[in-house]
Design a protein around this motif. Sequence first.
Motif, PDB file in Angstrom:
ATOM      1  N   TRP A 143       4.063 -15.270   0.809  1.00  0.00           N
ATOM      2  CA  TRP A 143       3.405 -14.349   1.339  1.00  0.00           C
ATOM      3  C   TRP A 143       2.656 -13.044   0.360  1.00  0.00           C
ATOM      4  N   ASN A 144       1.866 -12.499   0.529  1.00  0.00           N
ATOM      5  CA  ASN A 144       1.186 -11.103  -0.094  1.00  0.00           C
ATOM      6  C   ASN A 144       2.156 -10.026   0.226  1.00  0.00           C
ATOM      7  N   HIS A 145       2.886  -9.556  -0.855  1.00  0.00           N
ATOM      8  CA  HIS A 145       3.736  -8.305  -0.433  1.00  0.00           C
ATOM      9  C   HIS A 145       2.907  -7.258  -0.162  1.00  0.00           C
ATOM     10  N   PHE A 146       1.532  -7.105  -0.662  1.00  0.00           N
ATOM     11  CA  PHE A 146       0.434  -6.117  -0.663  1.00  0.00           C
ATOM     12  C   PHE A 146      -0.166  -5.849   0.742  1.00  0.00           C
ATOM     13  N   LEU A 147      -0.393  -7.180   1.217  1.00  0.00           N
ATOM     14  CA  LEU A 147      -1.085  -7.478   2.454  1.00  0.00           C
ATOM     15  C   LEU A 147       0.095  -8.299   3.281  1.00  0.00           C
ATOM     16  N   PRO A 148       0.942  -7.951   4.107  1.00  0.00           N
ATOM     17  CA  PRO A 148       1.817  -8.406   4.685  1.00  0.00           C
ATOM     18  C   PRO A 148       1.547  -9.637   5.747  1.00  0.00           C
ATOM     19  N   ASN A 149       0.358  -9.740   6.141  1.00  0.00           N
ATOM     20  CA  ASN A 149       0.056 -10.456   7.172  1.00  0.00           C
ATOM     21  C   ASN A 149      -0.729 -11.659   6.415  1.00  0.00           C
ATOM     22  N   ASN A 150      -1.008 -11.746   5.166  1.00  0.00           N
ATOM     23  CA  ASN A 150      -1.659 -12.676   4.524  1.00  0.00           C
ATOM     24  C   ASN A 150      -0.735 -13.706   3.777  1.00  0.00           C
TER      25      ASN A 150
ATOM     26  N   LEU B 295      -0.199   1.429 -10.715  1.00  0.00           N
ATOM     27  CA  LEU B 295       0.520   0.257 -10.350  1.00  0.00           C
ATOM     28  C   LEU B 295       1.571   0.873  -9.122  1.00  0.00           C
ATOM     29  N   LEU B 296       1.925  -0.035  -8.413  1.00  0.00           N
ATOM     30  CA  LEU B 296       2.664   0.173  -7.052  1.00  0.00           C
ATOM     31  C   LEU B 296       4.097  -0.415  -7.267  1.00  0.00           C
ATOM     32  N   GLN B 297       5.010   0.562  -6.911  1.00  0.00           N
ATOM     33  CA  GLN B 297       6.293   0.006  -6.751  1.00  0.00           C
ATOM     34  C   GLN B 297       6.551  -0.806  -5.554  1.00  0.00           C
ATOM     35  N   PRO B 298       7.244  -1.827  -5.592  1.00  0.00           N
ATOM     36  CA  PRO B 298       7.706  -2.734  -4.386  1.00  0.00           C
ATOM     37  C   PRO B 298       8.636  -1.697  -3.301  1.00  0.00           C
ATOM     38  N   GLN B 299       8.367  -1.927  -2.074  1.00  0.00           N
ATOM     39  CA  GLN B 299       9.120  -1.194  -0.947  1.00  0.00           C
ATOM     40  C   GLN B 299      10.603  -1.458  -1.080  1.00  0.00           C
ATOM     41  N   ASP B 300      11.452  -0.561  -1.091  1.00  0.00           N
ATOM     42  CA  ASP B 300      12.831  -0.838  -1.041  1.00  0.00           C
ATOM     43  C   ASP B 300      13.428  -1.540  -0.110  1.00  0.00           C
ATOM     44  N   ASP B 301      14.333  -2.545  -0.367  1.00  0.00           N
ATOM     45  CA  ASP B 301      14.492  -3.485   0.939  1.00  0.00           C
ATOM     46  C   ASP B 301      15.385  -2.934   2.024  1.00  0.00           C
ATOM     47  N   SER B 302      15.983  -1.751   1.758  1.00  0.00           N
ATOM     48  CA  SER B 302      16.888  -1.350   2.702  1.00  0.00           C
ATOM     49  C   SER B 302      15.719  -0.583   3.809  1.00  0.00           C
TER      50      SER B 302
END
Length: 560
Positions: free
Chosen positions: A386-393, A512-519
Amino acid sequence: WRLYRVVPPLAPDSLESITLRATPYNKFKVLANHPKITREAGGVLSSLMPSVISCVCWVKKSASKEKPHQVKLTQDEINTFVKDSEHQIKQHNLATSCGGPSCDHVVNDQGSSPDIDKLYCLDHYDSDEDNDQSMDVDGVKMSGGGMGNSLTGLFYYSNNDDDPYVTLKEEDNDSDTDDHRILPSDNLLLVGRADEEYSHIEVKVYNEATSHSYNHHEIMLNAYPLCLEWLDYHFGFSDGDKKGSFVAVGTMLPVIELWDLDIVDAIEPQFILGRNISIKKMKVTDKVAVSHADAVLCLSWNKLIRSVLASGSADCSVIVWDLSQGKCVVVIPHPDKVQSLCWHCYEPQLIATGSFDKIVRVFDCSEDVKNCGQWKVSGEVEKVLWNHFLPNNLLVSTDDGMIHSIDRTQSHSKLFTVNAHHSSVSDFALSCHLPGLLATVSHDKALKCWDIKDNKPVFLFTKEVHMGILYCCSFCVDAAYTIAVGGAKGEVGLFNLQENKTICSHFEGQHLLQPQDDSSASVNSGVAMGNIEWLTKRQLPPVVKRKCVSHRNKRKSKHH
């Protein structure tokens, strides 16, 4: 070939030359029975198994303990472990032996095995009857032969601190102590390696500031490693508050081993999922599937529901595991071997799978397992991500060198398809912090980088890394440009792509983008952390002994 005794023999045995897709699973399944073969892209193989890097995995900073626990076994524990191992070896030899005349010499007249120690007086082999006073209060007195008896009468000490004649005492080596520490600024790199005599996982320490890496410790395995997956879920704590640092390992065996990375020199895994039993030997009384029946080819940990792990196997099935209970809760059958799978980044109930039948599937596990869509691709699936920057891709690589991008909201259509390599794209990775940066590795021995931002792939550069056929690659979770690559020559390459002028100029000025926090992601998706009621309430399907029908069997002329 003791590590591969679980692999069934291939037929016919008279084949002198076999060509095949050189994925780690297929490659070593053939190597286990036919050492002298040729490979489609590799030429003639050695009769001995080479050192191969089959999988790599990163661990984020501050996830492991600064000072891992060092296992120190007592003599009683060592003796118990040796006796258990000897018993297992004897049981295996009895099961595999023919019981012919060649075994007569180890049995006496009463039908029992003789005591070898008494038979050959091994109990007194190292003793000296003429010297009863060989022990001293401070040291051990040396006696007997060796070097013309010139050392007779001298004493030796196991520790120089106890020797009164040694005035220069040993100083503590601070460098060894520092190397054993894992700093908060260090990443761990897990490397699955198979050498000529054994398989193991190398735990490497990498520091981004100094670009320095070294081996911290090793984890010995019982079989060839096929996939690695890091997770922080601590077993035995159902609330999920306590975190740890573990690695799930899929091998040629039908079980999943979970090792604690905060323990050094462990001799056994912390936990084992499944049973080492083939489906042919499974009893009729086993009404539910509790384990895989063949090699575990892929693993995926659900970062939103941390107690959930999924595995795909060569037995044509996907199993979802509840780590809080250590049991199988969902079984998703497939028509062919499952080569890759991946949980969705922000919707924890969605999982994507890719198999040898050239079809990518997305399943919804929230209620009854529901197929949300499937897409036909050009070749056998090597990896789905899964593309974590484009969640539907959803990105897919295949064995014919293609990269496909799929929008899960559009059935039977693809966003783009690019011919990335001349041979199979064995692995690819997306940068964790830089949108669009894609790296691919292939059997053509090349590492390539792409920009797929806005679904418009742009080729950036290619690099010959001189590591043979490349099997795996992975971006560092804390460094946007650092990537690890492993291949058939048994070497691990760490590359900073920012040193390349093309990469540096192309992404210059891009934030640079930080990954979204899991919580926060789990809250946005409407699923609470650790809530797996939608898994534990379901009923498992009965075990069905089925034969995997593969289109590869219909094209034997292509591979032989």
